[in-house]
Design an enzyme around this catalytic site. Structure first.
Site, mmCIF file in Angstrom:
data_model
loop_
_atom_site.group_PDB
_atom_site.id
_atom_site.type_symbol
_atom_site.label_atom_id
_atom_site.label_comp_id
_atom_site.label_asym_id
_atom_site.label_seq_id
_atom_site.Cartn_x
_atom_site.Cartn_y
_atom_site.Cartn_z
ATOM 1 N N LYS A 163 -15.234 21.307 73.690
ATOM 2 C CA LYS A 163 -14.146 21.481 72.796
ATOM 3 C C LYS A 163 -12.857 21.489 73.786
ATOM 4 O O LYS A 163 -12.875 21.843 74.738
ATOM 5 C CB LYS A 163 -14.114 23.020 72.349
ATOM 6 C CG LYS A 163 -15.318 23.252 71.368
ATOM 7 C CD LYS A 163 -15.137 22.636 70.118
ATOM 8 C CE LYS A 163 -15.966 22.833 69.171
ATOM 9 N NZ LYS A 163 -15.827 21.968 67.814
ATOM 10 N N ASP A 188 -14.321 17.342 71.609
ATOM 11 C CA ASP A 188 -13.860 17.659 69.930
ATOM 12 C C ASP A 188 -12.505 18.456 70.103
ATOM 13 O O ASP A 188 -12.482 19.638 70.490
ATOM 14 C CB ASP A 188 -15.081 18.250 69.309
ATOM 15 C CG ASP A 188 -14.673 18.435 67.930
ATOM 16 O OD1 ASP A 188 -13.854 18.204 67.421
ATOM 17 O OD2 ASP A 188 -15.547 19.116 67.188
ATOM 18 N N GLU A 213 -13.038 13.584 69.102
ATOM 19 C CA GLU A 213 -13.454 13.825 68.096
ATOM 20 C C GLU A 213 -12.187 14.474 67.169
ATOM 21 O O GLU A 213 -11.521 15.322 67.823
ATOM 22 C CB GLU A 213 -14.538 14.594 67.942
ATOM 23 C CG GLU A 213 -15.233 14.890 66.525
ATOM 24 C CD GLU A 213 -16.546 15.557 66.527
ATOM 25 O OE1 GLU A 213 -17.237 15.915 67.619
ATOM 26 O OE2 GLU A 213 -16.863 16.453 65.697
ATOM 27 N N ASP A 238 -14.277 13.861 62.012
ATOM 28 C CA ASP A 238 -15.158 14.865 61.505
ATOM 29 C C ASP A 238 -14.525 15.203 60.294
ATOM 30 O O ASP A 238 -14.847 14.822 59.129
ATOM 31 C CB ASP A 238 -15.536 15.744 62.631
ATOM 32 C CG ASP A 238 -16.297 16.982 62.108
ATOM 33 O OD1 ASP A 238 -16.772 17.054 61.072
ATOM 34 O OD2 ASP A 238 -16.391 17.807 63.172
ATOM 35 N N LYS A 262 -21.744 14.914 58.639
ATOM 36 C CA LYS A 262 -22.399 16.080 58.570
ATOM 37 C C LYS A 262 -22.602 16.356 56.956
ATOM 38 O O LYS A 262 -21.792 16.085 55.964
ATOM 39 C CB LYS A 262 -21.541 17.399 58.822
ATOM 40 C CG LYS A 262 -21.024 17.402 60.331
ATOM 41 C CD LYS A 262 -20.126 18.851 60.477
ATOM 42 C CE LYS A 262 -19.651 18.780 61.989
ATOM 43 N NZ LYS A 262 -18.835 19.913 62.028
HETATM 44 O O1 LIG Z 1 -24.019 23.076 65.499
HETATM 45 C C1 LIG Z 1 -23.645 22.766 66.753
HETATM 46 O O2 LIG Z 1 -24.612 22.238 67.511
HETATM 47 C C2 LIG Z 1 -22.291 22.459 66.986
HETATM 48 C C3 LIG Z 1 -21.349 22.675 65.915
HETATM 49 C C4 LIG Z 1 -20.001 22.250 66.319
HETATM 50 O O3 LIG Z 1 -19.678 21.597 67.217
HETATM 51 C C5 LIG Z 1 -18.946 22.468 65.319
HETATM 52 C C6 LIG Z 1 -19.455 23.208 64.098
HETATM 53 C C7 LIG Z 1 -18.333 23.486 63.136
HETATM 54 C C8 LIG Z 1 -16.987 23.538 63.748
HETATM 55 C C9 LIG Z 1 -16.714 22.793 64.799
HETATM 56 O O4 LIG Z 1 -15.937 23.495 65.670
HETATM 57 C C10 LIG Z 1 -17.661 22.087 65.629
HETATM 58 C C11 LIG Z 1 -17.321 20.825 65.184
HETATM 59 O O5 LIG Z 1 -15.979 20.483 64.557
HETATM 60 O O6 LIG Z 1 -18.146 19.522 65.103
HETATM 61 MG MG LIG Z 2 -16.012 18.388 65.172
#
Ligand SMILES: O=C(O)CCC(=O)C1=CC=C[C@@H](O)[C@@H]1C(=O)O
Ligand SMILES: [Mg+2]
Length: 368
Positions: A163, A188, A213, A238, A262
């Protein structure tokens, strides 16, 4: 599909360790489990992946429950469907609320695959027997991040996502690169930047990230196209992609070079597959994102990631990444960086009913 009942369960389980982003922390996960049973007594399962508060998208557990109970399930009661593909069209009369739609739609896919005694991965056209696994490091200090990266690499994960935000970018990534010069690494930002930060983001090109990301606003594709022209690092979208049309426009516009798909964010497996197919035809790589989910959603992600265009390891980690004990049996495990795709019908995992009961908050059944 002769549906006899739909059961909605709300569950809650603490994460092994908090998941930290600049937008907030997830310590305890509340989730929705949808069980659709047909007249032959076969059940399919889906999972609602909205968070408790609307920090990632506008949906929450409560809004999803409202949509499911008061809108989507009654709609399905009134308009029976023959194939899971039809759910997406049926739900299209309802704006957004994609995670609620996906919770029910994915359960219908699992049910349909089970009724045909076919693995879900095969049913949707998947071609892989194993899928490459990546993992997310979401913590607030460089030392903790380095510790977690070491642990996850030992466990075999093939790529790491960290992150990032303006308080944790250049020097944070430089330190990771100093320790791991060749690590497949992505970052991300969850919309932590604006176009004023172009120079700052350009400076990150030297780290050879696989992608950045969602650097800019959660609903933007215009400014991402401006940014992508200025930086060498590929942009992956995303939050901005909540439908097939968003994906098509972002690609036509040059807003990104890859997409994190997703299932929940785009409203179900049907839409996720449409986005995949569009990207695959154009050579745009996609990968499967995660939602800090329980095993049912993880199982749907595994099926999705068997499609040929999922060429980048996704955020599909082992059950043990977040949970002491998952709600599926067997749990998802990683071997040499890969997850083996189950061959059993449907999602290919059983429900761990004992665990599910242990973490159950409420349950409601709708008889058709
Ligand atoms: O489920 C996982 O292994 C990681 C999920 C993840 O990185 C995320 C889930 C939801 C919000 C986020 O901050 C992040 C993303 O943005 O992809
Ligand atoms: Mg993301």
């Amino acid at each position: 599909m002769k549906i006899a009942s739909v059961e909605i369960s709300v569950i809650q389980m603490p994460l092994k360790s908090p998941f930290l982003t600049h937008l907030g922390a997830v310590k305890d996960r509340v989730g929705i489990i949808v069980k659709v049973t047909n007249n032959d007594g076969i059940s399919g399962f889906g999972e609602g992946v909205a968070f408790s508060t609307p920090w990632y998208t506008e949906e929450t557990v409560e809004t999803s429950l409202h949509m499911l109970k008061d809108i989507l399930i009654p709609l399905l009661q009134k308009h029976p469907i023959n194939r899971p593909e039809e759910a997406s069209n049926l739900f299209s009369s309802i704006r957004r609320n994609n995670m609620a739609k996906a919770a029910l739609e994915t359960a219908l896919w699992d049910l349909d695959a089970k009724s045909h005694s076919e693995p879900l991965s095969k049913m949707i056209g998947g071609t892989r027997e194993i899928i490459a696994s990546g993992v997310v490091v979401a913590t607030d200090s460089t030392a903790k991040a380095l510790g977690q990266i070491e642990q996850y690499l030992d466990e075999g994960y093939q790529r790491i996502k960290v992150k990032m935000n303006p308080n944790q970018d250049y020097s944070f990534l430089a330190e990771i690169r100093r320790h791991y010069p060749d690590l497949p690494l992505m970052a991300d930002a969850n919309s932590a930047y604006t176009l004023k930060d172009i120079d700052r983001l350009k400076a990150l090109d030297e780290f050879n990230l696989m992608m950045i990301e969602q650097p800019l606003a959660h609903d933007d594709i215009i400014e991402h196209a401006v940014l992508q022209k200025e930086i060498r690092t590929p942009i992956c979208l995303d939050e901005s992609i909540v439908s097939f049309d968003d994906a098509r426009k972002a690609i036509e516009f040059g807003s990104c070079k890859m997409i994190n798909i997703k299932v929940g964010r785009v409203g179900g497996l049907y839409e996720a597959k449409r986005i995949h197919d569009y990207c695959f035809e154009r050579g745009i790589p996609v990968w499967c994102g995660g939602m800090i989910e329980f095993g049912i959603s993880r199982a749907h992600n595994i099926a999705l990631a068997t499609l040929p265009g999922f060429t980048i390891p996704g955020d599909i980690s082992a059950s043990s990444r977040f949970w002491e004990e998952d709600i599926i049996s067997p749990e998802v495990t990683i071997e040499n960086g890969y997850i083996t795709v189950p061959k059993a019908p449907g999602i290919g995992f059983e429900i761990n009913e004992k665990k599910l009961q242990e973490i159950l908050l409420s349950k409601k059944t709708f008889v058709f």
